[in-house]
Design a protein around this motif. Sequence first.
Motif, mmCIF file in Angstrom:
data_model
loop_
_atom_site.group_PDB
_atom_site.id
_atom_site.type_symbol
_atom_site.label_atom_id
_atom_site.label_comp_id
_atom_site.label_asym_id
_atom_site.label_seq_id
_atom_site.Cartn_x
_atom_site.Cartn_y
_atom_site.Cartn_z
ATOM 1 N N GLY A 202 0.817 -1.203 0.000
ATOM 2 C CA GLY A 202 0.000 0.000 0.000
ATOM 3 C C GLY A 202 0.850 1.252 0.000
ATOM 4 N N GLY A 203 1.944 1.207 0.762
ATOM 5 C CA GLY A 203 2.848 2.347 0.806
ATOM 6 C C GLY A 203 3.535 2.587 -0.527
ATOM 7 N N ALA A 204 3.880 1.503 -1.231
ATOM 8 C CA ALA A 204 4.539 1.644 -2.534
ATOM 9 C C ALA A 204 3.631 2.355 -3.526
ATOM 10 N N VAL A 205 2.362 1.980 -3.561
ATOM 11 C CA VAL A 205 1.405 2.647 -4.456
ATOM 12 C C VAL A 205 1.219 4.101 -4.035
ATOM 13 N N SER A 206 1.162 4.327 -2.744
ATOM 14 C CA SER A 206 0.950 5.674 -2.230
ATOM 15 C C SER A 206 2.111 6.602 -2.580
ATOM 16 N N LEU A 207 3.346 6.078 -2.441
ATOM 17 C CA LEU A 207 4.536 6.898 -2.657
ATOM 18 C C LEU A 207 4.815 7.157 -4.128
ATOM 19 N N THR A 208 4.195 6.391 -5.000
ATOM 20 C CA THR A 208 4.404 6.594 -6.438
ATOM 21 C C THR A 208 3.180 7.255 -7.073
ATOM 22 N N PHE A 209 2.101 6.522 -7.170
ATOM 23 C CA PHE A 209 0.903 7.007 -7.847
ATOM 24 C C PHE A 209 0.294 8.218 -7.136
ATOM 25 N N ASN A 210 0.054 8.085 -5.819
ATOM 26 C CA ASN A 210 -0.601 9.181 -5.092
ATOM 27 C C ASN A 210 0.238 10.454 -5.085
ATOM 28 N N VAL A 211 1.535 10.297 -4.806
ATOM 29 C CA VAL A 211 2.409 11.469 -4.758
ATOM 30 C C VAL A 211 2.485 12.133 -6.130
ATOM 31 N N TYR A 212 2.549 11.336 -7.184
ATOM 32 C CA TYR A 212 2.586 11.895 -8.538
ATOM 33 C C TYR A 212 1.320 12.704 -8.818
ATOM 34 N N ILE A 213 0.174 12.163 -8.429
ATOM 35 C CA ILE A 213 -1.094 12.864 -8.628
ATOM 36 C C ILE A 213 -1.113 14.172 -7.845
ATOM 37 N N ASP A 215 1.392 16.042 -6.889
ATOM 38 C CA ASP A 215 2.342 17.024 -7.392
ATOM 39 C C ASP A 215 2.016 17.504 -8.806
ATOM 40 N N ASN A 216 1.357 16.683 -9.603
ATOM 41 C CA ASN A 216 1.140 17.021 -11.009
ATOM 42 C C ASN A 216 -0.315 17.332 -11.358
ATOM 43 N N ASN A 217 -1.252 16.771 -10.623
ATOM 44 C CA ASN A 217 -2.669 17.014 -10.914
ATOM 45 C C ASN A 217 -3.353 17.856 -9.853
ATOM 46 N N GLY A 218 -2.650 18.144 -8.775
ATOM 47 C CA GLY A 218 -3.214 19.000 -7.737
ATOM 48 C C GLY A 218 -3.730 18.216 -6.539
ATOM 49 N N TRP A 219 -3.891 18.930 -5.433
ATOM 50 C CA TRP A 219 -4.295 18.305 -4.176
ATOM 51 C C TRP A 219 -5.772 17.942 -4.154
ATOM 52 N N ILE A 220 -6.559 18.505 -5.030
ATOM 53 C CA ILE A 220 -7.967 18.090 -5.106
ATOM 54 C C ILE A 220 -8.033 16.615 -5.474
ATOM 55 N N TRP A 221 -7.282 16.253 -6.523
ATOM 56 C CA TRP A 221 -7.231 14.858 -6.932
ATOM 57 C C TRP A 221 -6.515 14.001 -5.891
ATOM 58 N N PHE A 380 10.466 13.007 -17.548
ATOM 59 C CA PHE A 380 9.850 12.580 -16.284
ATOM 60 C C PHE A 380 10.706 13.016 -15.111
ATOM 61 N N ASN A 381 10.048 13.669 -14.156
ATOM 62 C CA ASN A 381 10.692 14.066 -12.904
ATOM 63 C C ASN A 381 10.070 13.284 -11.762
ATOM 64 N N ILE A 382 10.910 12.737 -10.890
ATOM 65 C CA ILE A 382 10.402 11.982 -9.742
ATOM 66 C C ILE A 382 10.031 12.961 -8.635
ATOM 67 N N PRO A 383 8.826 12.871 -8.074
ATOM 68 C CA PRO A 383 8.451 13.748 -6.959
ATOM 69 C C PRO A 383 9.348 13.474 -5.752
ATOM 70 N N PRO A 384 9.809 14.497 -5.042
ATOM 71 C CA PRO A 384 10.657 14.273 -3.868
ATOM 72 C C PRO A 384 10.016 13.357 -2.829
ATOM 73 N N ALA A 385 8.693 13.455 -2.659
ATOM 74 C CA ALA A 385 8.019 12.630 -1.655
ATOM 75 C C ALA A 385 7.982 11.160 -2.041
ATOM 76 N N SER A 386 8.374 10.837 -3.292
ATOM 77 C CA SER A 386 8.367 9.435 -3.733
ATOM 78 C C SER A 386 9.682 8.724 -3.440
ATOM 79 N N ILE A 387 10.682 9.452 -2.973
ATOM 80 C CA ILE A 387 11.974 8.833 -2.694
ATOM 81 C C ILE A 387 11.868 7.666 -1.698
ATOM 82 N N PRO A 388 10.996 7.734 -0.655
ATOM 83 C CA PRO A 388 10.887 6.588 0.263
ATOM 84 C C PRO A 388 10.461 5.288 -0.411
#
Length: 594
Positions: A202-213, A215-221, A380-388
């Motif tokens: 769950g954390g892996a999906v959160s740190l990649t998909f969620n963080v990307y959304i 940073d790139n699609n906004g906090w509403i999403w 492609f830029n990796i979001p800083p919060a995805s480093i974990p």
Amino acid sequence: MQREERADELVVHGKVDWKGRKALKHKHGGMKVSLLVLAAFGMENLATLSLAVNFVSYFTGIMHYELADAANMVTNYMGVNYMLSIVVAVLADTWIGRYKSVVISGIVESLGLALLTIQARVGSLTPPICDLYNVRDAHCEKLSGKQEAFLFIGLYLLAFGSAGLKASLPSHGADQFDERDPKEAMQMSSFFNGLFLALCVGGAVSLTFNVYIQDNNGWIWGFGISTVAIVLGTIIFASGLPLYRIHAAHSTNGILEIIQVYVAAIRNRNLPLPANPIQLYEIQQDKEAAVEIEYQPHRDIFRFLDKAAIKSRSDEQPENQETPNPWKLCRVTQVENAKIILSMLPIFCCSIIMTLCLAQLQTFSIQQGSTMNTRIAKHFNIPPASIPIIPVAFLIVFVPFYDRICVPFLRKFTGIPTGITHLQRIGVGLILSSISMAVAAIIEVKRKGVARDNNMLNALPVLQPLPISIFWISFQYFVFGIADMFTYVGLLEFFYSEAPKSLKSTATCFLWCAMALGYFLSSIMVKIVNSATKNITASGGWLQGNNINRNHLNLFYLLLSILSLINFFVYLFVSKRYKYRPQHPAVTGGNSEE
């Protein structure tokens, strides 16, 4: 007679179904049903981990808080989150039950996330968009009282709901197995391994998909996806109601029994201790009752608590023998359980410093990454919060490897079923956390060196990233990820195995409580460090201001590394003095010496 014995084998003792009837092994519980619990636990981490690592960016970039204030808000939120798990666990065990606790907590968490989604969507609930060129000069408009109140209501509804899920999901999942059945006992062990694996997935999906959304699609999403995840996880869990084994009627409150021991010991402080511990009070049991009632043999430690079991003259009267006042006279077993909790306290305290280090990886290390080159491909830029994701991905592979390969190998040399003891495993993690902070200090020196060499110390990081790859900070995450596996899993097993029978259901929350104190301590540490260094640095403190290039984060990391090393040596001292509880306590009446 044989038919009755056969029927008894099909019944799960102490468990009922959702209608209050006796739970049946072939119909209720088991590994397949526990998958619903694992799914809900994974969805909860999927929804919240990205927030924990990215909230600092939200608070500084959208809500216009200063960096130190934003970091403290995150650590305070995490601290309340973990601390509330103890409260919810007690409520679940003594009042509403674990199943209802999970469902109610899921609803509350969904409500909190929904409020945060609405705030991100409605412009009047957030401050005006800030001119990035003026961030350094603090020209950004701050939140109004109404906006801040809305933020904190949503934030702490989220914290309360998340705490309830952490408190109740693991224990409810363990309820699906019968510890007295050898086959199901092995399945229970696999369930706890699966619980940690679900946390990582769950954390892996959160740190990649969620963080990307985010940073790139906004906090509403970002908030919206987290809301959907919690709602879906709650529905998945609730759908298993007809199949669950539910803990039967509640017995006495274990925490209350511990408090009774201390009250009774204080009230009996003037009574002399008997020379022979067999004279202390213990209920006499027949063989049938002994199966259901826990009995702990007397141990010659913390003798001042033994005064709680001293029988006074009034207690020796026949009419008072059957139902003595528990606030004046406690069983030896009750006293021994209090001794176990007291002896676990130093181990508990030594685990707090590690969460203090973890808090920095979720706050300041994310800000480090935001100043660095995040490009890993042409577009492609990796979001800083995805480093974990690096340690999380490693743990997904390493945990099964450790369980299936390392533990059997170590078992051949140590003769210990778990390969090494719980306390040894915790110690490995503690020393690795100190190394992690030392690595973080070295990487920060290198990062600031690049900024200095390129005349970028005063540059606004968000507009002008440094020419150094973000993957440099993955080293500190990698070392801490291994430390995390050793210490926190070791603590989880230690607290669960050592806790008294009456506190088994809340034992996992001891870990969350230690983490809560670590997060609160982090907030205090940041304020103390800034206050102590405000007159010796040009920026007004090691961690003051929003430009991390002008801060002295490397010195703060070094300080944490030294504190962690000192904590490790303290841990060595207290762990060597710790005596494990009897794993197979007697079940017959009367007192005996260990």
